[in-house]
Enzyme design. Structure first.
Site, PDB file in Angstrom:
ATOM      1  N   GLY A  75     -12.656  27.947  60.001  1.00 50.32           N
ATOM      2  CA  GLY A  75     -13.673  28.689  59.264  1.00 50.32           C
ATOM      3  C   GLY A  75     -15.046  28.071  59.474  1.00 50.32           C
ATOM      4  O   GLY A  75     -15.699  28.285  60.495  1.00 50.32           O
ATOM      5  N   GLY A  76     -15.485  27.264  58.515  1.00 53.63           N
ATOM      6  CA  GLY A  76     -16.845  26.706  58.516  1.00 53.63           C
ATOM      7  C   GLY A  76     -17.271  26.094  59.841  1.00 53.63           C
ATOM      8  O   GLY A  76     -18.385  26.348  60.334  1.00 53.63           O
ATOM      9  N   GLU A 129      -8.084  34.127  51.018  1.00 53.85           N
ATOM     10  CA  GLU A 129      -9.199  34.756  50.290  1.00 53.85           C
ATOM     11  C   GLU A 129      -8.885  36.221  49.996  1.00 53.85           C
ATOM     12  O   GLU A 129      -9.271  36.744  48.949  1.00 53.85           O
ATOM     13  CB  GLU A 129     -10.505  34.597  51.100  1.00 53.85           C
ATOM     14  CG  GLU A 129     -11.012  33.155  51.012  1.00 53.85           C
ATOM     15  CD  GLU A 129     -11.789  32.672  52.216  1.00 53.85           C
ATOM     16  OE1 GLU A 129     -12.289  33.495  53.007  1.00 53.85           O
ATOM     17  OE2 GLU A 129     -11.897  31.433  52.375  1.00 53.85           O
ATOM     18  N   HIS A 144      -4.926  36.416  54.683  1.00 54.12           N
ATOM     19  CA  HIS A 144      -5.741  35.220  54.441  1.00 54.12           C
ATOM     20  C   HIS A 144      -5.779  34.932  52.941  1.00 54.12           C
ATOM     21  O   HIS A 144      -5.803  35.859  52.124  1.00 54.12           O
ATOM     22  CB  HIS A 144      -7.161  35.424  54.986  1.00 54.12           C
ATOM     23  CG  HIS A 144      -7.957  34.153  54.972  1.00 54.12           C
ATOM     24  ND1 HIS A 144      -8.580  33.695  53.840  1.00 54.12           N
ATOM     25  CD2 HIS A 144      -8.188  33.234  55.945  1.00 54.12           C
ATOM     26  CE1 HIS A 144      -9.176  32.534  54.121  1.00 54.12           C
ATOM     27  NE2 HIS A 144      -8.953  32.242  55.385  1.00 54.12           N
ATOM     28  N   ASN A 153     -12.737  31.967  62.466  1.00 50.22           N
ATOM     29  CA  ASN A 153     -12.828  32.957  61.390  1.00 50.22           C
ATOM     30  C   ASN A 153     -14.216  32.814  60.765  1.00 50.22           C
ATOM     31  O   ASN A 153     -14.465  31.880  60.007  1.00 50.22           O
ATOM     32  CB  ASN A 153     -11.731  32.689  60.354  1.00 50.22           C
ATOM     33  CG  ASN A 153     -11.852  33.608  59.141  1.00 50.22           C
ATOM     34  OD1 ASN A 153     -12.608  34.580  59.164  1.00 50.22           O
ATOM     35  ND2 ASN A 153     -11.111  33.294  58.091  1.00 50.22           N
ATOM     36  N   TRP A 154     -15.099  33.735  61.121  1.00 52.08           N
ATOM     37  CA  TRP A 154     -16.482  33.632  60.625  1.00 52.08           C
ATOM     38  C   TRP A 154     -16.604  34.084  59.169  1.00 52.08           C
ATOM     39  O   TRP A 154     -17.649  33.898  58.557  1.00 52.08           O
ATOM     40  CB  TRP A 154     -17.420  34.467  61.513  1.00 52.08           C
ATOM     41  CG  TRP A 154     -17.656  33.883  62.869  1.00 52.08           C
ATOM     42  CD1 TRP A 154     -17.250  32.657  63.329  1.00 52.08           C
ATOM     43  CD2 TRP A 154     -18.389  34.483  63.958  1.00 52.08           C
ATOM     44  NE1 TRP A 154     -17.673  32.464  64.625  1.00 52.08           N
ATOM     45  CE2 TRP A 154     -18.366  33.575  65.039  1.00 52.08           C
ATOM     46  CE3 TRP A 154     -19.040  35.706  64.124  1.00 52.08           C
ATOM     47  CZ2 TRP A 154     -18.994  33.849  66.261  1.00 52.08           C
ATOM     48  CZ3 TRP A 154     -19.656  35.978  65.345  1.00 52.08           C
ATOM     49  CH2 TRP A 154     -19.635  35.066  66.402  1.00 52.08           C
ATOM     50  N   LYS A 155     -15.537  34.699  58.628  1.00 54.99           N
ATOM     51  CA  LYS A 155     -15.592  35.237  57.250  1.00 54.99           C
ATOM     52  C   LYS A 155     -16.821  36.146  57.138  1.00 54.99           C
ATOM     53  O   LYS A 155     -17.163  36.820  58.107  1.00 54.99           O
ATOM     54  CB  LYS A 155     -15.583  34.090  56.231  1.00 54.99           C
ATOM     55  CG  LYS A 155     -14.464  33.092  56.532  1.00 54.99           C
ATOM     56  CD  LYS A 155     -14.198  32.112  55.431  1.00 54.99           C
ATOM     57  CE  LYS A 155     -13.047  31.214  55.852  1.00 54.99           C
ATOM     58  NZ  LYS A 155     -12.639  30.271  54.824  1.00 54.99           N
ATOM     59  N   SER A 161     -10.263  23.192  56.773  1.00 52.95           N
ATOM     60  CA  SER A 161     -11.192  22.086  57.024  1.00 52.95           C
ATOM     61  C   SER A 161     -10.955  21.374  58.359  1.00 52.95           C
ATOM     62  O   SER A 161     -11.094  20.154  58.446  1.00 52.95           O
ATOM     63  CB  SER A 161     -11.183  21.094  55.859  1.00 52.95           C
ATOM     64  OG  SER A 161     -11.633  21.737  54.668  1.00 52.95           O
ATOM     65  N   GLU A 208      -2.149  27.619  56.209  1.00 52.40           N
ATOM     66  CA  GLU A 208      -3.453  27.320  55.634  1.00 52.40           C
ATOM     67  C   GLU A 208      -3.309  26.951  54.163  1.00 52.40           C
ATOM     68  O   GLU A 208      -3.364  27.826  53.283  1.00 52.40           O
ATOM     69  CB  GLU A 208      -4.370  28.533  55.755  1.00 52.40           C
ATOM     70  CG  GLU A 208      -4.685  28.935  57.181  1.00 52.40           C
ATOM     71  CD  GLU A 208      -6.111  29.469  57.291  1.00 52.40           C
ATOM     72  OE1 GLU A 208      -6.864  28.927  58.099  1.00 52.40           O
ATOM     73  OE2 GLU A 208      -6.457  30.396  56.543  1.00 52.40           O
ATOM     74  N   GLY A 226     -12.129  25.294  53.215  1.00 52.05           N
ATOM     75  CA  GLY A 226     -13.522  25.234  52.796  1.00 52.05           C
ATOM     76  C   GLY A 226     -13.845  24.061  51.893  1.00 52.05           C
ATOM     77  O   GLY A 226     -14.921  24.008  51.302  1.00 52.05           O
TER      78      GLY A 226
END
Ligand code: PGA
Length: 246
Positions: free
Chosen positions: A225-226, A94, A92, A8-10, A204, A162, A168
């Site tokens: 993600g990151g 966010e 998600h 997930n590159w956001k 994470s 999640e 994150g």
């Protein structure tokens, strides 16, 4: 049962460039067993589908609950399908926290995705306060129950656990927490005939914790993600998942 590792590159792009990232990931030995899914920002979906050439599956990060019409800024499931998506992230944290998406809207989005033949990656998870206060199961029950009652049957549904406090933050859930919560989630999915869904963990996930998390009973993959932004770390996580199933 299948397995999946999803990037997930956001609202980010890989520093090495999209083309280099894809070249590095699809250039390696393939494991048919662990599907690679990439969720870039909307304008890069077609490029990803093209570059991936079928070796990676493409996901959108969000979709509209509507099919078409006067909804400025929104993108429908049918349009995502035409752009080369096979999957879409729904609910998600966010989207829930920053854009106020509630469980019923999430359910309508799941239904919209399913009716266009997209596989939703349905995200659920508790905040730190809820976990500390013993409210995790109740929240998961509400997130699952409300959304799935609204959505009806969703073929091929993927669920991602999640925990909000792990996203994150660098602070992943422990293998014990993941194992226990995944078991609860399967329990909650059973009345909907979904005990056998692919159930991902996200929050994470990194190369240095992927192997221990992949070894947890009931973990069928990751939503990353990151650590998905560089191909090297994404591949290391993918490899950890592949090895855990060998
Ligand atoms: P993270 O994000 O890996 O950066 O914690 C996970 C996610 O939001 O899906």
């Amino acid at each position: 049962m299948g397995a999946m590792v999803a990037a997930n590159w956001k609202m980010n792009l890989p520093p090495e460039g999209v083309e280099a990232w894809v070249g590095s990931v699809v250039g390696r030995e393939e494991s048919e067993d662990v599907l690679v899914v990439v969720a870039p920002p909307f304008p890069f979906l077609t490029q990803l589908a093209h570059l991936g050439g079928g070796a990676i599956s493409v996901a959108a990060q969000n979709l509209s609950e509507h099919e078409a019409g006067a909804y400025t800024g929104e993108v429908s499931a049918g349009m995502l399908d035409r752009a080369g998506c096979s999957h879409v992230i729904v609910g998600h944290s966010e989207r829930r926290q920053i854009y106020g998406e509630g469980d019923e809207l999430v359910g309508r989005k799941l239904r919209a995705a399913a009716s266009a033949g997209l596989v939703p990656i349905f995200c659920i998870g508790e905040t730190k306060e809820l976990r500390d206060g013993g409210g995790t199961r109740g929240l998961l029950e509400r997130q699952i129950g409300t959304a799935l009652r609204v959505a009806g049957t969703v073929d091929g549904l993927v669920v991602a656990y999640e925990p909000v406090w792990a996203i994150g933050t660098g602070d992943n859930a422990t293998p014990e927490q993941v194992g226990e919560t995944h078991a609860q989630i399967r329990d909650l999915l059973t009345p909907f005939g979904l005990a056998d869904v692919i159930l991902l963990y996200g929050g994470s996930v990194k190369p240095d914790n992927a192997a221990e998390l992949a070894a947890v009973e009931g973990v069928d993959g990751f939503l990353v993600g990151g650590a998905s932004l560089t191909s090297e770390s994404f591949k290391a996580i993918w490899q950890a998942m592949v090895s855990s199933r060998a």
